[in-house]
Motif scaffolding. Structure first.
Motif, PDB file in Angstrom:
ATOM      1  N   GLU A  19       0.844  -1.199   0.000  1.00 17.54           N
ATOM      2  CA  GLU A  19       0.000   0.000   0.000  1.00 17.54           C
ATOM      3  C   GLU A  19       0.877   1.246   0.000  1.00 17.54           C
ATOM      4  O   GLU A  19       0.620   2.204  -0.738  1.00 17.54           O
ATOM      5  CB  GLU A  19      -0.929  -0.006   1.221  1.00 17.54           C
ATOM      6  CG  GLU A  19      -1.890   1.155   1.239  1.00 17.54           C
ATOM      7  CD  GLU A  19      -2.798   1.170   2.454  1.00 17.54           C
ATOM      8  OE1 GLU A  19      -3.708   2.013   2.483  1.00 17.54           O
ATOM      9  OE2 GLU A  19      -2.593   0.365   3.388  1.00 17.54           O
ATOM     10  N   THR A  42      -4.619  -0.797  -2.850  1.00 19.00           N
ATOM     11  CA  THR A  42      -5.426   0.095  -2.017  1.00 19.00           C
ATOM     12  C   THR A  42      -6.070  -0.732  -0.925  1.00 19.00           C
ATOM     13  O   THR A  42      -6.306  -1.940  -1.092  1.00 19.00           O
ATOM     14  CB  THR A  42      -6.542   0.794  -2.821  1.00 19.00           C
ATOM     15  OG1 THR A  42      -7.382  -0.208  -3.401  1.00 19.00           O
ATOM     16  CG2 THR A  42      -5.979   1.701  -3.887  1.00 19.00           C
ATOM     17  N   THR A  92      -9.439  -0.609   1.437  1.00 22.12           N
ATOM     18  CA  THR A  92     -10.728   0.031   1.632  1.00 22.12           C
ATOM     19  C   THR A  92     -11.391  -0.570   2.865  1.00 22.12           C
ATOM     20  O   THR A  92     -11.493  -1.792   2.981  1.00 22.12           O
ATOM     21  CB  THR A  92     -11.637  -0.176   0.405  1.00 22.12           C
ATOM     22  OG1 THR A  92     -10.950   0.294  -0.764  1.00 22.12           O
ATOM     23  CG2 THR A  92     -12.939   0.585   0.551  1.00 22.12           C
ATOM     24  N   TYR A 132      -8.768  -5.352  -0.130  1.00 21.66           N
ATOM     25  CA  TYR A 132      -7.549  -4.924  -0.815  1.00 21.66           C
ATOM     26  C   TYR A 132      -7.712  -5.120  -2.310  1.00 21.66           C
ATOM     27  O   TYR A 132      -8.310  -6.106  -2.754  1.00 21.66           O
ATOM     28  CB  TYR A 132      -6.345  -5.734  -0.314  1.00 21.66           C
ATOM     29  CG  TYR A 132      -6.075  -5.488   1.146  1.00 21.66           C
ATOM     30  CD1 TYR A 132      -5.240  -4.457   1.544  1.00 21.66           C
ATOM     31  CD2 TYR A 132      -6.679  -6.264   2.124  1.00 21.66           C
ATOM     32  CE1 TYR A 132      -5.007  -4.210   2.887  1.00 21.66           C
ATOM     33  CE2 TYR A 132      -6.454  -6.024   3.467  1.00 21.66           C
ATOM     34  CZ  TYR A 132      -5.618  -5.001   3.841  1.00 21.66           C
ATOM     35  OH  TYR A 132      -5.397  -4.754   5.169  1.00 21.66           O
ATOM     36  N   THR A 181      -3.923  -1.176  -7.468  1.00 20.39           N
ATOM     37  CA  THR A 181      -4.044   0.172  -8.012  1.00 20.39           C
ATOM     38  C   THR A 181      -3.692   0.093  -9.503  1.00 20.39           C
ATOM     39  O   THR A 181      -3.186  -0.934  -9.970  1.00 20.39           O
ATOM     40  CB  THR A 181      -3.058   1.138  -7.324  1.00 20.39           C
ATOM     41  OG1 THR A 181      -1.719   0.689  -7.619  1.00 20.39           O
ATOM     42  CG2 THR A 181      -3.283   1.207  -5.820  1.00 20.39           C
TER      43      THR A 181
END
Length: 125
Positions: free
Chosen positions: A66, A72, A74, A85, A88
């Motif tokens: 990350e 990412t 969330t 997860y 990106t």
């Protein structure tokens, strides 16, 4: 015509790319990235899918990925809290490479084991 000089040189000992390569060369990092290729996953789903990874190592590896902008995290306000997860756009640029590397090992394991046996037999004599 000469090529413009790259701002980073992976062969230099103090180049920050070395740190990135070190993190990417980790088996857990590769397996996590390859698992996320199919779409977002929850923490426990990743842990169940990747046999042998501890909760601590998974958490540390996800945090590093990350930080590097590869995934990412969330958080959904459920009870209990759900964390998901996903790759990106930067992380998705690695999917072909990571998949090729991880699955190369599967496809070539017999040849590697044979080479290791040959080496060990030669080394033992």
């Amino acid at each position: 015509m000469t090529m413009p000089e790259q701002p980073y040189n992976v062969y230099e000992d103090r180049c920050p790319t070395r740190l990135v390569l070190d993190r990417l060369a980790d088996k857990w990092a590769l397996l996590i990235l390859d698992r996320l290729r199919g779409g977002p996953l929850r923490f426990n789903h990743i842990r169940r899918e990747i046999k042998g990874i501890s909760q601590k190592v998974l958490s540390q590896t996800l945090r590093k990925q990350e930080r590097d902008g590869l995934i990412t995290r969330t958080i959904f306000p459920t009870v209990p809290v759900t964390v998901e997860y996903a790759l990106t756009p930067l992380g998705r640029t690695l999917t072909e490479t990571v998949s090729a590397l991880t699955h190369w090992a599967e496809k070539n394991m017999d040849a590697i084991l044979a080479a290791q046996r040959t080496y060990d037999e030669r080394d033992a004599s």
